[in-house]
Write a protein that holds these residues in place. Structure first.
Motif, PDB file in Angstrom:
ATOM      1  N   ILE A 119      47.845  60.711  32.775  1.00 19.91           N
ATOM      2  CA  ILE A 119      46.584  61.224  32.242  1.00 19.91           C
ATOM      3  C   ILE A 119      45.739  60.011  31.845  1.00 19.91           C
ATOM      4  O   ILE A 119      46.220  59.129  31.138  1.00 19.91           O
ATOM      5  N   ARG A 120      44.504  59.983  32.280  1.00 24.34           N
ATOM      6  CA  ARG A 120      43.639  58.827  32.028  1.00 24.34           C
ATOM      7  C   ARG A 120      42.936  58.923  30.669  1.00 24.34           C
ATOM      8  O   ARG A 120      41.723  58.887  30.579  1.00 24.34           O
ATOM      9  N   LYS A 121      43.752  59.012  29.642  1.00 25.28           N
ATOM     10  CA  LYS A 121      43.303  58.988  28.248  1.00 25.28           C
ATOM     11  C   LYS A 121      44.416  58.361  27.425  1.00 25.28           C
ATOM     12  O   LYS A 121      45.583  58.391  27.813  1.00 25.28           O
TER      13      LYS A 121
ATOM     14  N   VAL B  52      45.813  62.542  24.149  1.00 25.15           N
ATOM     15  CA  VAL B  52      46.621  63.472  24.932  1.00 25.15           C
ATOM     16  C   VAL B  52      47.537  64.275  24.007  1.00 25.15           C
ATOM     17  O   VAL B  52      47.641  65.499  24.116  1.00 25.15           O
TER      18      VAL B  52
ATOM     19  N   GLU C 246      44.181  52.867  28.075  1.00 28.96           N
ATOM     20  CA  GLU C 246      43.475  54.109  28.386  1.00 28.96           C
ATOM     21  C   GLU C 246      44.272  55.106  29.216  1.00 28.96           C
ATOM     22  O   GLU C 246      43.720  56.114  29.645  1.00 28.96           O
ATOM     23  N   ASN C 247      45.545  54.859  29.440  1.00 29.36           N
ATOM     24  CA  ASN C 247      46.337  55.742  30.295  1.00 29.36           C
ATOM     25  C   ASN C 247      47.664  56.096  29.647  1.00 29.36           C
ATOM     26  O   ASN C 247      48.310  55.253  29.023  1.00 29.36           O
TER      27      ASN C 247
ATOM     28  N   LYS D  52      45.222  67.586  32.405  1.00 27.14           N
ATOM     29  CA  LYS D  52      44.473  66.478  33.002  1.00 27.14           C
ATOM     30  C   LYS D  52      43.023  66.881  33.275  1.00 27.14           C
ATOM     31  O   LYS D  52      42.092  66.158  32.924  1.00 27.14           O
TER      32      LYS D  52
ATOM     33  N   GLU E 144      40.294  65.032  30.926  1.00 30.43           N
ATOM     34  CA  GLU E 144      39.532  64.018  31.660  1.00 30.43           C
ATOM     35  C   GLU E 144      38.154  64.506  32.088  1.00 30.43           C
ATOM     36  O   GLU E 144      37.212  63.724  32.148  1.00 30.43           O
ATOM     37  N   PHE E 145      38.024  65.811  32.387  1.00 31.71           N
ATOM     38  CA  PHE E 145      36.777  66.312  32.967  1.00 31.71           C
ATOM     39  C   PHE E 145      36.163  67.514  32.246  1.00 31.71           C
ATOM     40  O   PHE E 145      35.115  68.003  32.652  1.00 31.71           O
TER      41      PHE E 145
END
Length: 146
Positions: free
Chosen positions: A11-13, A18, A95-96, A131, A135-136
């Motif tokens: 997950i790009r956070k 998260v 960040e991941n 995710k 992320e979006f």
């Protein structure tokens, strides 16, 4: 053979964001459950309601390490016994986060094995929804209940 599994997804956070999206009932209901009775805190029993299932599920929170680990038990095979779910949040860089979910304790009979396969897919689906949400800002489950 002991029915158990582990699924994982990047997950790009950062881990704190998260982790919060999993323990916070407002966030959790934005991508996974229809409703959660409260936050995941150690020692609590939280009720999760899914749009696709008529009954609520008791989630017995056994262990929490903030931003790193969640362990809970919940009923399997119509409440015949509980399985143990462990969620690990590993920081890959600033960040991941690598999220790993494992579940064990299934019956060793054909019904337990089949149920474990179903939950493996369910947890992977949960992480894909997480995710998309984190992320979006997309709720992939919206409108998916039948």
């Amino acid at each position: 053979m002991e029915p158990k599994f582990q699924v994982q997804l990047k997950i790009r956070k950062p881990p704190a964001k998260v982790f919060e999206a999993v323990v916070n009932p407002k966030d959790l209901s934005g991508y996974f459950v229809q409703a959660a009775s409260g936050p995941l805190v150690e020692g609590a029993t939280v009720k999760w309601k899914f749009a696709e299932v008529p009954s609520e599920h008791d989630v017995l929170v056994r262990h929490i390490v903030k931003d790193k680990r969640i362990v809970f038990e919940w009923p399997a095979e119509g409440g015949r016994y509980n399985t143990r779910v462990e969620m690990i949040f590993k920081q890959l860089d600033g960040e991941n986060t690598l999220v790993q979910i494992s579940e064990s304790g299934w019956g060793k009979d054909p019904a337990g094995i089949e149920a474990s396969y179903g939950n493996a897919g369910g947890w992977m689906h949960m992480m894909c929804c997480l995710k998309a949400y984190i992320e979006f800002g997309i709720n992939l489950r919206a409108g998916g209940a039948f």
